[in-house]
Every structure is written in structure tokens, then in C-alpha cells.
Scaffold this motif. Structure first.
Motif, PDB file in Angstrom:
ATOM      1  N   VAL A   1     -52.794 -73.390  77.916  1.00  0.00           N
ATOM      2  CA  VAL A   1     -51.668 -74.067  78.555  1.00  0.00           C
ATOM      3  C   VAL A   1     -50.509 -74.126  77.558  1.00  0.00           C
ATOM      4  CG1 VAL A   1     -52.446 -76.392  77.899  1.00  0.00           C
ATOM      5  CG2 VAL A   1     -51.015 -76.111  79.904  1.00  0.00           C
ATOM      6  N   ILE A   2     -49.296 -74.058  78.066  1.00  0.00           N
ATOM      7  CA  ILE A   2     -48.105 -74.253  77.238  1.00  0.00           C
ATOM      8  C   ILE A   2     -47.269 -75.337  77.907  1.00  0.00           C
ATOM      9  CG2 ILE A   2     -45.973 -73.272  76.322  1.00  0.00           C
ATOM     10  CD1 ILE A   2     -47.285 -70.523  76.357  1.00  0.00           C
ATOM     11  N   THR A   3     -47.116 -76.458  77.221  1.00  0.00           N
ATOM     12  CA  THR A   3     -46.295 -77.558  77.720  1.00  0.00           C
ATOM     13  C   THR A   3     -44.972 -77.625  76.956  1.00  0.00           C
ATOM     14  OG1 THR A   3     -48.307 -78.771  78.245  1.00  0.00           O
ATOM     15  CG2 THR A   3     -46.262 -80.039  78.186  1.00  0.00           C
ATOM     16  N   ASN A   4     -45.062 -77.559  75.616  1.00  0.00           N
ATOM     17  CA  ASN A   4     -43.886 -77.583  74.753  1.00  0.00           C
ATOM     18  C   ASN A   4     -44.301 -77.118  73.358  1.00  0.00           C
ATOM     19  OD1 ASN A   4     -44.899 -79.937  73.272  1.00  0.00           O
ATOM     20  ND2 ASN A   4     -44.291 -81.146  75.052  1.00  0.00           N
ATOM     21  N   ALA A   5     -43.431 -77.264  72.375  1.00  0.00           N
ATOM     22  CA  ALA A   5     -43.708 -76.766  71.021  1.00  0.00           C
ATOM     23  C   ALA A   5     -44.803 -77.552  70.302  1.00  0.00           C
ATOM     24  CB  ALA A   5     -42.429 -76.781  70.188  1.00  0.00           C
TER      25      ALA A   5
ATOM     26  N   THR B   1     -45.081 -73.258  62.215  1.00  0.00           N
ATOM     27  CA  THR B   1     -43.870 -73.468  63.013  1.00  0.00           C
ATOM     28  C   THR B   1     -44.168 -73.083  64.451  1.00  0.00           C
ATOM     29  OG1 THR B   1     -42.971 -71.230  62.681  1.00  0.00           O
ATOM     30  CG2 THR B   1     -42.337 -72.922  61.055  1.00  0.00           C
ATOM     31  N   ALA B   2     -43.454 -73.711  65.368  1.00  0.00           N
ATOM     32  CA  ALA B   2     -43.621 -73.414  66.793  1.00  0.00           C
ATOM     33  C   ALA B   2     -42.264 -73.527  67.469  1.00  0.00           C
ATOM     34  CB  ALA B   2     -44.613 -74.376  67.432  1.00  0.00           C
ATOM     35  N   HIS B   3     -41.875 -72.464  68.158  1.00  0.00           N
ATOM     36  CA  HIS B   3     -40.581 -72.419  68.852  1.00  0.00           C
ATOM     37  C   HIS B   3     -40.845 -72.164  70.326  1.00  0.00           C
ATOM     38  CE1 HIS B   3     -38.749 -72.344  64.895  1.00  0.00           C
ATOM     39  NE2 HIS B   3     -39.651 -71.426  64.575  1.00  0.00           N
ATOM     40  N   PHE B   4     -40.488 -73.138  71.136  1.00  0.00           N
ATOM     41  CA  PHE B   4     -40.759 -73.122  72.576  1.00  0.00           C
ATOM     42  C   PHE B   4     -39.528 -72.638  73.330  1.00  0.00           C
ATOM     43  CE2 PHE B   4     -40.373 -75.475  76.620  1.00  0.00           C
ATOM     44  CZ  PHE B   4     -41.529 -75.079  77.257  1.00  0.00           C
TER      45      PHE B   4
ATOM     46  N   TRP C   1     -41.045 -68.320  83.190  1.00  0.00           N
ATOM     47  CA  TRP C   1     -42.056 -68.138  82.162  1.00  0.00           C
ATOM     48  C   TRP C   1     -41.792 -69.097  81.008  1.00  0.00           C
ATOM     49  CZ3 TRP C   1     -39.823 -66.814  77.585  1.00  0.00           C
ATOM     50  CH2 TRP C   1     -38.730 -65.954  77.557  1.00  0.00           C
ATOM     51  N   VAL C   2     -42.833 -69.350  80.225  1.00  0.00           N
ATOM     52  CA  VAL C   2     -42.744 -70.180  79.021  1.00  0.00           C
ATOM     53  C   VAL C   2     -43.380 -69.412  77.880  1.00  0.00           C
ATOM     54  CG1 VAL C   2     -42.691 -72.414  80.181  1.00  0.00           C
ATOM     55  CG2 VAL C   2     -44.892 -71.401  79.594  1.00  0.00           C
ATOM     56  N   GLN C   3     -42.893 -69.663  76.671  1.00  0.00           N
ATOM     57  CA  GLN C   3     -43.514 -69.011  75.519  1.00  0.00           C
ATOM     58  C   GLN C   3     -43.380 -69.873  74.281  1.00  0.00           C
ATOM     59  OE1 GLN C   3     -41.560 -65.186  74.929  1.00  0.00           O
ATOM     60  NE2 GLN C   3     -40.393 -65.971  73.194  1.00  0.00           N
ATOM     61  N   VAL C   4     -44.280 -69.623  73.348  1.00  0.00           N
ATOM     62  CA  VAL C   4     -44.224 -70.238  72.031  1.00  0.00           C
ATOM     63  C   VAL C   4     -44.416 -69.120  71.025  1.00  0.00           C
ATOM     64  CG1 VAL C   4     -45.236 -71.906  70.430  1.00  0.00           C
ATOM     65  CG2 VAL C   4     -45.172 -72.422  72.866  1.00  0.00           C
ATOM     66  N   THR C   5     -43.553 -69.102  70.018  1.00  0.00           N
ATOM     67  CA  THR C   5     -43.650 -68.132  68.923  1.00  0.00           C
ATOM     68  C   THR C   5     -43.560 -68.898  67.611  1.00  0.00           C
ATOM     69  OG1 THR C   5     -41.258 -67.776  68.877  1.00  0.00           O
ATOM     70  CG2 THR C   5     -42.544 -66.296  70.266  1.00  0.00           C
ATOM     71  N   GLY C   6     -44.126 -68.331  66.567  1.00  0.00           N
ATOM     72  CA  GLY C   6     -44.004 -69.007  65.281  1.00  0.00           C
ATOM     73  C   GLY C   6     -44.887 -68.441  64.199  1.00  0.00           C
ATOM     74  N   ARG C   7     -44.969 -69.234  63.148  1.00  0.00           N
ATOM     75  CA  ARG C   7     -45.756 -68.871  61.971  1.00  0.00           C
ATOM     76  C   ARG C   7     -47.038 -69.698  61.943  1.00  0.00           C
ATOM     77  NH1 ARG C   7     -43.649 -65.316  59.361  1.00  0.00           N
ATOM     78  NH2 ARG C   7     -44.866 -65.533  57.466  1.00  0.00           N
ATOM     79  N   MET C   8     -48.063 -69.087  61.358  1.00  0.00           N
ATOM     80  CA  MET C   8     -49.361 -69.753  61.264  1.00  0.00           C
ATOM     81  C   MET C   8     -49.933 -69.583  59.865  1.00  0.00           C
ATOM     82  SD  MET C   8     -51.740 -67.008  63.235  1.00  0.00           S
ATOM     83  CE  MET C   8     -52.248 -65.520  62.389  1.00  0.00           C
TER      84      MET C   8
END
Length: 176
Positions: A35-39, A86-89, A97-104
């Protein structure tokens, strides 16, 4: 009498063993829904075991979320502390559509810096989905310490035929 005591002790240990096995198996991560709700509230698919390779586990990956008991993600695990750096919503209301991108920090889950990564989508792992959406695509790149996931209503917004291109080319987004 000795046989009876031994039998009782063996039976007790067997029951205890079964009860313990039942408890540990209920804690096993087996969720196939992200699920993706937010960052701050989202899930990623990862290998079912610590240190597993991304592409080697495309058929067996399971959902891990940023917090426990995410609504819409039954049986999902919780991402290790420090995994998400980091997480960018982004929510595209026109395309839905929704997405999250970032560093891990893949080391927190034993991911190898030599692992070029791979892709998860509605075909692999089998039975996986993103709550509220018909399609999803996710790439995890431990060698670059980046991840990306998008959940979509239409197939064309979730390109699954470009896995070797990597997150930045497949989904764009912010990886700072």
C-alpha cells in the motif's frame, strides 16, 4: 511407571514444540499486498529472508511496510529501522497513480552492494498487488541504494517491461 513419566514428558515437549512453531509461523511475513498512503506510510516488496537477492526472489518476495499493521496490507512485515533513508511521495490525480522513490540502506536487511537489483510487479511475486490499484511496479537497487514503487489504475502508467533500465529511467522521481 518410568514409561508413563517418559511418555508424559515426551508428549508435553511435543505439544510445547507445536505451540512454539505455531507462534513463530504466525509472525512470519507472508503478505502479498502493499500500500502507498504517503511518504511515511508505504510498503515495499523484498526477499522473504534477510540477505536474500532481489532478482533471485522475484517469485517469493513479500511486503514490508514502514509501520506495523498498515491498513490494506495484511500479513506484511515491518521494514528494518534505518532501511528507508529518504522517501519522496507523488500523487498524479489526472492519471490516478501514486509513487514513492528514494534512498535506502540495504545493509539493514542484509542486501549486498553487489546486487544490481530487480523488479517486482503484479506477475512476480505471484499474487502480489497494491491495495486500491490494479497494477504496480517496483524496482529495488541495492548497488545504488535506491528504490521506487508506483501503484497505478492503468497498465501503461506502470511500465513492467523496462526492469533493466533502473528506477531513474522507469519511474523518474527524486532520489536525493
Amino acid at each position: 511407571m518410568l514409561f508413563t513419566k517418559s511418555f508424559v514428558a515426551a508428549t508435553f515437549l511435543a505439544v510445547l514444540s507445536v505451540a512454539s512453531a505455531g507462534k513463530s509461523s504466525t509472525k512470519a511475513v507472508k503478505g502479498q499486498t502493499g500500500v502507498i498512503t504517503n511518504a511515511k506510510d508505504f510498503c515495499l516488496f523484498l526477499p522473504p529472508m534477510y540477505g536474500g537477492g532481489i532478482s533471485e526472489n522475484e517469485d517469493r518476495a513479500v511486503a514490508f511496510c514502514t509501520k506495523p499493521n498498515m491498513t490494506g496490507a495484511p500479513n506484511a512485515g515491518v521494514l528494518p529501522a534505518g532501511f528507508i533513508k529518504t522517501a519522496h511521495f507523488v500523487r498524479n490525480t489526472a492519471a490516478d497513480w501514486v509513487q514513492v522513490t528514494g534512498r535506502m540502506n540495504g545493509k539493514t536487511y542484509g542486501l549486498s552492494k553487489k546486487d544490481g537489483g530487480g523488479q517486482y510487479d503484479i506477475k512476480a511475486p505471484v499474487g502480489s498487488k497494491c491495495s486500491g490499484y490494479k497494477y504496480f511496479v517496483e524496482l529495488v537497487e541495492p548497488d545504488q541504494d535506491i528504490y521506487c514503487i508506483r501503484c497505478c489504475k492503468t497498465k501503461s502508467d506502470c511500465p513492467v517491461n523496462k526492469s533493466t533500465y533502473g528506477c531513474k529511467k522507469v519511474l523518474g522521481g527524486n532520489y536525493a
